[in-house]
Write an enzyme that holds these catalytic residues in place. Sequence first.
Site, PDB file in Angstrom:
ATOM      1  N   GLU B  40      43.276  37.864 145.943  1.00 37.63           N
ATOM      2  CA  GLU B  40      42.905  36.547 145.399  1.00 37.63           C
ATOM      3  C   GLU B  40      43.535  36.377 144.006  1.00 37.63           C
ATOM      4  O   GLU B  40      43.578  37.331 143.219  1.00 37.63           O
ATOM      5  CB  GLU B  40      41.375  36.534 145.293  1.00 37.63           C
ATOM      6  CG  GLU B  40      40.739  35.272 144.750  1.00 37.63           C
ATOM      7  CD  GLU B  40      39.202  35.430 144.617  1.00 37.63           C
ATOM      8  OE1 GLU B  40      38.691  36.570 144.727  1.00 37.63           O
ATOM      9  OE2 GLU B  40      38.521  34.407 144.399  1.00 37.63           O
ATOM     10  N   LYS B 112      39.150  28.076 149.121  1.00 36.92           N
ATOM     11  CA  LYS B 112      37.902  28.853 149.135  1.00 36.92           C
ATOM     12  C   LYS B 112      36.676  27.936 149.202  1.00 36.92           C
ATOM     13  O   LYS B 112      36.460  27.100 148.319  1.00 36.92           O
ATOM     14  CB  LYS B 112      37.830  29.732 147.885  1.00 36.92           C
ATOM     15  CG  LYS B 112      36.674  30.717 147.861  1.00 36.92           C
ATOM     16  CD  LYS B 112      36.774  31.631 146.614  1.00 36.92           C
ATOM     17  CE  LYS B 112      35.725  32.718 146.617  1.00 36.92           C
ATOM     18  NZ  LYS B 112      35.878  33.620 145.425  1.00 36.92           N
ATOM     19  N   CYS B 145      37.462  36.288 149.308  1.00 34.24           N
ATOM     20  CA  CYS B 145      36.436  37.031 148.577  1.00 34.24           C
ATOM     21  C   CYS B 145      35.010  36.709 149.050  1.00 34.24           C
ATOM     22  O   CYS B 145      34.640  37.078 150.139  1.00 34.24           O
ATOM     23  CB  CYS B 145      36.609  36.801 147.080  1.00 34.24           C
ATOM     24  SG  CYS B 145      35.906  38.151 146.075  1.00 34.24           S
TER      25      CYS B 145
END
Lengths: 264, 264
Positions: B40, B112, B145
């Site tokens: 990331e 995300k 994540c």
Amino acid sequence: MLELNTAVIQTQPEFGDIGGNVERALAMIPPGCDLAVLPELFATGYQFLSRDEALGLAEDPRSGGPVMSALGATAASTRTTLIAGIAERDGDRVFNSSVLVRPDRSWEIYRKVHLFWNEKEIFDPGDLGFPVFEACGTRIGMMVCFDWIFPEAARTLALAGAEVIAHPANLILPWCPAAMITRSQENRVFTITANRIGSEERDQPALKFIGMSQIVDPLGEIVVRLDSEREGAASAALRVREKDKLITPTNDLWKDRRPDQYDC
Amino acid sequence: MLELNTAVIQTQPEFGDIGGNVERALAMIPPGCDLAVLPELFATGYQFLSRDEALGLAEDPRSGGPVMSALGATAASTRTTLIAGIAERDGDRVFNSSVLVRPDRSWEIYRKVHLFWNEKEIFDPGDLGFPVFEACGTRIGMMVCFDWIFPEAARTLALAGAEVIAHPANLILPWCPAAMITRSQENRVFTITANRIGSEERDQPALKFIGMSQIVDPLGEIVVRLDSEREGAASAALRVREKDKLITPTNDLWKDRRPDQYDC
């Protein structure tokens, strides 16, 4: 916050010896316990050779029977809410079920939704969804064994308000104890997996059950875990915080869910 | 069945040194690799102090920029599909995104969905759902994540046909590497988590990243896992079986799902 005295009971039933299995299992409940969880099919054993055999050994909780009577009597005398897997008969249907029996002998039931391997030849698939019940001061959901691999099972229970997921099991695959840590974390709930040990030789191949019964807290810490070899009970005092889904100061696992972005 | 040469790249970016970070990371891609996954925000670093700082370091892939140019050039020269986390600018919005860049320089993007902690002050929440893309002969989904803790993320990708889930990360919580084993098992997919190491001291408290980048197979076996201390690449040849959800002779994890019994 509620302090809940819990126990997980790990047994080695002898197939078909309902009286002996029930007596041994219930004798293992520690004193002063609010909630005790026993394995899947704890009274009958697991490896039915046919649907008829299962129907013959199952009982209908609505009309009573030796297993429900023993669970009710023990729940009342010990003031413990009991959760245990039973073969449930309902007319000509038979389910791999889990019952919750309160000290006042009132009871609730969950019917295993995801049947494993040749259970599909023995049992009817569960048809009651994943209900959540008030008991011993908190909200409890049940799932049985192979339900663990479907995240929707624990998710449905937790979204419906379960703070504790009781999980009677007869595990043979090795992965579940670790996966239940994830189930606890992703849902911020306690999970109590009660598994059996030993093997059953009734059919080919013989099945070996992995034990490792455990209680996991909402952060995924293993509070207690038994081994793969011995019968026994493990106790834990759990501090149950209601609806506590906050994982960082800004991350509430419920508020952070984004169903508009999901397709599942 | 497809044999896919993959790599996971674990880096320690220096905050704001986009040129240096990109050069070091791309130099770590092993030769002969079909698919490589980077962490990331691999080019910028993680700990932006403000939304304006993120906007200033982000780039718009639609109009090009140094990071997308370098990814495209490396994908083309090495014939590797690259997946990497970037700060994505789109007008006055800024996303914590992951891009997939093919050897022909065509690219795809995921934004995300679940923002962690003070990312909520920096980034806009993802608005593209969880799309799945054809690349290097298979179907690939991306998550970033903290998406790991929401089972719906990997579930949505797998139900949409992803055989490989690429997972750029900057993990600080300790739980994810184990949880991704469950994500692989419950969805029968490969997961590739590329994490960073080191710490960033830009803000209080300083963040320590846990490394442990890994590739996990559909049975939950860890194919490779790096440690928490060193930069590096780990390679694995993966045998990708299309739509293989059979966990026992009678249990297909997709056919066994029972959405009528779920409420989640």
